[in-house]
Design an enzyme around this catalytic site. Structure first.
Site, short mmCIF file in Angstrom:
data_model
loop_
_atom_site.label_atom_id
_atom_site.label_comp_id
_atom_site.label_asym_id
_atom_site.label_seq_id
_atom_site.Cartn_x
_atom_site.Cartn_y
_atom_site.Cartn_z
N ASP A 1 15.04 -45.13 -17.68
CA ASP A 1 15.97 -44.67 -16.65
C ASP A 1 15.77 -43.17 -16.45
O ASP A 1 16.09 -42.36 -17.33
CB ASP A 1 17.42 -44.97 -17.08
CG ASP A 1 18.40 -44.64 -15.96
OD1 ASP A 1 18.42 -43.47 -15.50
OD2 ASP A 1 19.13 -45.53 -15.53
N THR B 1 27.35 -56.53 -5.47
CA THR B 1 26.22 -56.88 -4.59
C THR B 1 24.89 -56.35 -5.12
O THR B 1 23.84 -56.77 -4.65
CB THR B 1 26.43 -56.28 -3.19
OG1 THR B 1 26.43 -54.85 -3.32
CG2 THR B 1 27.75 -56.71 -2.57
N ASP C 1 18.98 -40.95 -16.78
CA ASP C 1 19.44 -40.81 -18.17
C ASP C 1 18.51 -39.89 -18.96
O ASP C 1 18.96 -39.06 -19.75
CB ASP C 1 19.49 -42.19 -18.86
CG ASP C 1 20.73 -42.97 -18.45
OD1 ASP C 1 21.65 -42.38 -17.85
OD2 ASP C 1 20.76 -44.19 -18.73
N ARG D 1 25.17 -47.88 -7.15
CA ARG D 1 24.87 -49.30 -6.97
C ARG D 1 26.15 -50.12 -7.10
O ARG D 1 26.83 -50.05 -8.12
CB ARG D 1 23.86 -49.74 -8.03
CG ARG D 1 23.28 -51.10 -7.71
CD ARG D 1 22.63 -51.70 -8.91
NE ARG D 1 21.38 -51.06 -9.23
CZ ARG D 1 20.25 -51.73 -9.43
NH1 ARG D 1 20.22 -53.03 -9.36
NH2 ARG D 1 19.15 -51.09 -9.75
N1 URA Z 1 15.36 -46.46 -11.91
C1 URA Z 1 14.92 -45.85 -13.04
O1 URA Z 1 15.38 -44.76 -13.37
N2 URA Z 1 13.99 -46.47 -13.78
C2 URA Z 1 13.46 -47.66 -13.45
O2 URA Z 1 12.59 -48.16 -14.17
C3 URA Z 1 13.93 -48.30 -12.27
C4 URA Z 1 14.88 -47.66 -11.53
#
Ligand code: URA
Length: 209
Positions: free
Chosen positions: A200, A108, A203, A104
């Site tokens: 996430d 932007t 993660d 990402r």
């Molecule tokens: N990506 C993720 O890993 N979790 C989210 O809640 C949104 C995007």
């Protein structure tokens, strides 16, 4: 929502509820994503074409069925998509695996592609594009565009948790690509996380922060 399927299988729903819990370790998380990936593959492949094949059982000759055409390609969007590949591959051991890597852009906030590795004949195959979280839809849409640029016409997008915002954006950009999700959650928060979601996914899969 058309072209959007929540796979309601009880095993998927049960495992997803465990996966969401914040106390689940990375090891358990990986195992559950693997298992759910396998169960999702089962549902997603329901309409795979079959052809007749002549075989001999120990008892008699028969006309049986086998999968027809080229093997599918599983394409995870890096990095979290990797978590679903092994489970899907267990059900489709002959499937090819491609990769699309994106990050990402901090200014932007848009996804930027940094790696594309696909079979040379990907345009002749069914592609299962996978990413556990359909949040804003940005990565999934870019993933589809990447595949279409290479001539792919047969794509299904497979995720675990989808946000309504992401589904809407995806359906506007890619109306011809069906989405299969294990759950449709409530909304995206201002940090781009799906609520209630599972945090996430990358993660949690890889034990990073
Ligand atoms: N990506 C993720 O890993 N979790 C989210 O809640 C949104 C995007």
């Amino acid at each position: 929502m058309s072209n959007f399927t929540v796979v309601e299988h009880p095993l998927i729903q049960h495992k997803l509820s465990i996966l969401r819990r914040k106390e689940v370790s990375s090891k358990e998380f990986r195992e559950l994503v693997d298992e759910i990936g396998m169960l999702m593959a089962y549902e997603v492949c329901r309409d795979m074409p079959l052809e007749d094949v002549e075989i001999d059982t120990p008892v008699a000759h028969m006309t049986a069925k086998r999968l027809a055409g080229k093997k599918p390609v599983i394409v995870p969007i890096l990095r979290a998509g990797i978590g679903m590949v092994d489970g899907m591959n267990k059900l489709m051991p002959a499937a090819r695996v491609g990769f699309i890597g994106m990050y990402r852009d901090e200014k932007t906030l848009q996804p930027v592609e940094y790696l594309v590795k696909l079979p040379t004949d990907v345009d002749e195959r069914q592609v299962l594009l996978v990413d556990p979280m359909l949040a804003t839809g940005g990565s999934a849409i870019l993933g589809v565009e990447t595949l279409k640029k290479r001539g792919v016409t047969n794509i299904k997008f497979v995720c675990l948790v989808a946000a309504p915002e992401g589904v809407k954006a995806f359906q506007v950009a890619c109306p011809d690509v069906p989405i299969f999700a294990a759950a449709l959650d409530d909304h995206l928060n201002d940090k781009g996380y799906i609520v209630p979601g599972l945090g996430d996914a990358g993660d949690r899969l890889f034990g990073t922060k």
